[in-house]
Design a protein around this motif. Structure first.
Motif, mmCIF file in Angstrom:
data_model
loop_
_atom_site.group_PDB
_atom_site.id
_atom_site.type_symbol
_atom_site.label_atom_id
_atom_site.label_comp_id
_atom_site.label_asym_id
_atom_site.label_seq_id
_atom_site.Cartn_x
_atom_site.Cartn_y
_atom_site.Cartn_z
ATOM 1 N N GLY A 75 0.792 -1.226 0.000
ATOM 2 C CA GLY A 75 0.000 0.000 0.000
ATOM 3 C C GLY A 75 0.820 1.268 0.000
ATOM 4 N N ASP A 76 2.123 1.186 0.296
ATOM 5 C CA ASP A 76 2.970 2.392 0.256
ATOM 6 C C ASP A 76 3.061 2.922 -1.167
ATOM 7 O OD1 ASP A 76 3.587 2.330 2.961
ATOM 8 O OD2 ASP A 76 5.631 1.571 2.676
ATOM 9 N N TYR A 77 3.055 4.244 -1.299
ATOM 10 C CA TYR A 77 3.344 4.871 -2.584
ATOM 11 C C TYR A 77 4.854 4.904 -2.733
ATOM 12 C CZ TYR A 77 -1.528 5.885 -3.105
ATOM 13 O OH TYR A 77 -2.881 5.737 -3.251
ATOM 14 N N LEU A 78 5.337 4.691 -3.964
ATOM 15 C CA LEU A 78 6.760 4.484 -4.189
ATOM 16 C C LEU A 78 7.394 5.575 -5.046
ATOM 17 C CD1 LEU A 78 6.522 0.681 -5.057
ATOM 18 C CD2 LEU A 78 7.104 1.701 -2.834
ATOM 19 N N THR A 79 8.622 5.921 -4.696
ATOM 20 C CA THR A 79 9.440 6.854 -5.465
ATOM 21 C C THR A 79 10.845 6.274 -5.546
ATOM 22 O OG1 THR A 79 10.044 9.183 -5.730
ATOM 23 C CG2 THR A 79 10.148 8.280 -3.486
ATOM 24 N N SER A 80 11.781 7.045 -6.081
ATOM 25 C CA SER A 80 13.149 6.552 -6.275
ATOM 26 C C SER A 80 14.092 7.002 -5.175
ATOM 27 C CB SER A 80 13.689 7.054 -7.616
ATOM 28 O OG SER A 80 15.012 6.589 -7.828
ATOM 29 N N ASP A 81 15.031 6.104 -4.830
ATOM 30 C CA ASP A 81 16.146 6.509 -3.975
ATOM 31 C C ASP A 81 17.315 6.908 -4.873
ATOM 32 O OD1 ASP A 81 17.451 4.139 -4.795
ATOM 33 O OD2 ASP A 81 17.406 3.206 -2.818
ATOM 34 N N ALA A 82 18.487 7.123 -4.318
ATOM 35 C CA ALA A 82 19.660 7.565 -5.070
ATOM 36 C C ALA A 82 20.161 6.521 -6.061
ATOM 37 C CB ALA A 82 20.784 7.945 -4.102
ATOM 38 N N ASN A 83 19.710 5.265 -5.919
ATOM 39 C CA ASN A 83 20.174 4.170 -6.776
ATOM 40 C C ASN A 83 19.110 3.649 -7.734
ATOM 41 O OD1 ASN A 83 22.807 3.983 -5.472
ATOM 42 N ND2 ASN A 83 21.640 3.275 -3.707
ATOM 43 N N GLY A 84 18.010 4.386 -7.884
ATOM 44 C CA GLY A 84 16.941 3.950 -8.780
ATOM 45 C C GLY A 84 16.061 2.856 -8.207
ATOM 46 N N LYS A 85 16.199 2.578 -6.918
ATOM 47 C CA LYS A 85 15.365 1.567 -6.260
ATOM 48 C C LYS A 85 14.156 2.250 -5.622
ATOM 49 C CE LYS A 85 19.207 -1.565 -5.458
ATOM 50 N NZ LYS A 85 20.017 -2.286 -4.466
ATOM 51 N N ALA A 86 13.079 1.494 -5.479
ATOM 52 C CA ALA A 86 11.839 2.038 -4.935
ATOM 53 C C ALA A 86 11.897 2.148 -3.415
ATOM 54 C CB ALA A 86 10.662 1.165 -5.346
ATOM 55 N N VAL A 87 11.453 3.288 -2.919
ATOM 56 C CA VAL A 87 11.311 3.533 -1.484
ATOM 57 C C VAL A 87 9.970 4.223 -1.247
ATOM 58 C CG1 VAL A 87 13.789 3.648 -0.969
ATOM 59 C CG2 VAL A 87 12.578 5.722 -1.657
ATOM 60 N N LYS A 88 9.532 4.223 -0.011
ATOM 61 C CA LYS A 88 8.270 4.878 0.327
ATOM 62 C C LYS A 88 8.357 6.360 -0.009
ATOM 63 C CE LYS A 88 5.014 5.746 4.048
ATOM 64 N NZ LYS A 88 4.664 5.483 5.445
ATOM 65 N N ALA A 89 7.351 6.860 -0.726
ATOM 66 C CA ALA A 89 7.293 8.272 -1.088
ATOM 67 C C ALA A 89 6.819 9.090 0.103
ATOM 68 C CB ALA A 89 6.357 8.464 -2.276
ATOM 69 N N VAL A 90 7.591 10.107 0.443
ATOM 70 C CA VAL A 90 7.275 11.006 1.552
ATOM 71 C C VAL A 90 7.404 12.434 1.034
ATOM 72 C CG1 VAL A 90 7.968 11.744 3.867
ATOM 73 C CG2 VAL A 90 8.167 9.338 3.216
ATOM 74 N N GLY A 91 6.451 13.274 1.366
ATOM 75 C CA GLY A 91 6.495 14.659 0.919
ATOM 76 C C GLY A 91 7.713 15.405 1.458
ATOM 77 N N ILE A 92 8.196 16.356 0.657
ATOM 78 C CA ILE A 92 9.321 17.213 1.034
ATOM 79 C C ILE A 92 8.844 18.652 0.903
ATOM 80 C CG2 ILE A 92 11.693 17.924 0.494
ATOM 81 C CD1 ILE A 92 12.040 15.162 -0.895
ATOM 82 N N ALA A 93 8.891 19.410 1.984
ATOM 83 C CA ALA A 93 8.389 20.789 1.980
ATOM 84 C C ALA A 93 9.014 21.602 0.849
ATOM 85 C CB ALA A 93 8.676 21.459 3.317
ATOM 86 N N GLY A 94 8.157 22.234 0.041
ATOM 87 C CA GLY A 94 8.599 23.115 -1.021
ATOM 88 C C GLY A 94 9.086 22.413 -2.282
ATOM 89 N N GLN A 95 8.956 21.086 -2.349
ATOM 90 C CA GLN A 95 9.429 20.352 -3.528
ATOM 91 C C GLN A 95 8.343 19.402 -4.026
ATOM 92 O OE1 GLN A 95 13.360 18.696 -3.416
ATOM 93 N NE2 GLN A 95 13.980 20.056 -1.764
ATOM 94 N N THR A 96 8.501 18.972 -5.260
ATOM 95 C CA THR A 96 7.595 17.992 -5.846
ATOM 96 C C THR A 96 8.257 16.626 -5.793
ATOM 97 O OG1 THR A 96 6.653 19.648 -7.332
ATOM 98 C CG2 THR A 96 6.324 17.332 -7.926
#
Length: 126
Positions: A75-96
């Motif tokens: 159920g976690d939403y996924l984004t990229s880490d520094a190595n192109g691997k999937a990690v849990k997506a967490v919002g970052i203030a002022g960024q997309t």
């Protein structure tokens, strides 16, 4: 790609590993291995690319597999880490933060898990 996904072929900007997240470059029809949650994510490779100018298939719709870079829960939403691997997506203030999809199952670092392709963004005010 997997029988459960629709893919598109792109030109690789450089070597890209298998089952890793890609990002768009400023060149038409080209992707590179992603390296941050703020990259404009294109999708996930199946076999990857050995070198620049190789063709690489990227999953764009449906369900596929991705390699994870840390603990993720179903159920976690996924984004990229520094190595192109999937990690849990967490919002970052002022960024997309760009999202490739949602985990279908849990995983730990270097596992390959199923995910539903659902590109989206998380935007938080500064």
């Amino acid at each position: 790609m997997s029988a459960n996904s629709i893919s598109r072929s792109y030109v690789a900007a450089g070597a890209i590993g298998a089952r890793l997240i890609t990002k768009y470059t400023n060149n038409r029809g080209e992707v590179a291995q992603a390296s941050a949650a703020t990259d404009r994510l294109a999708g996930v490779t199946e076999l990857g690319a050995a070198a620049a100018k190789d063709m690489v298939d990227v999953a764009r719709e449906g369900m596929d597999k991705v390699t994870v870079g840390g603990n993720v829960a179903a159920g976690d939403y996924l984004t990229s880490d520094a190595n192109g691997k999937a990690v849990k997506a967490v919002g970052i203030a002022g960024q997309t933060v760009f999202v490739i999809g949602q985990a279908e199952e849990p995983g730990v670092a270097n596992d390959t898990i199923h995910y539903t392709i659902a590109p989206s963004v998380i935007v938080l005010p500064a």
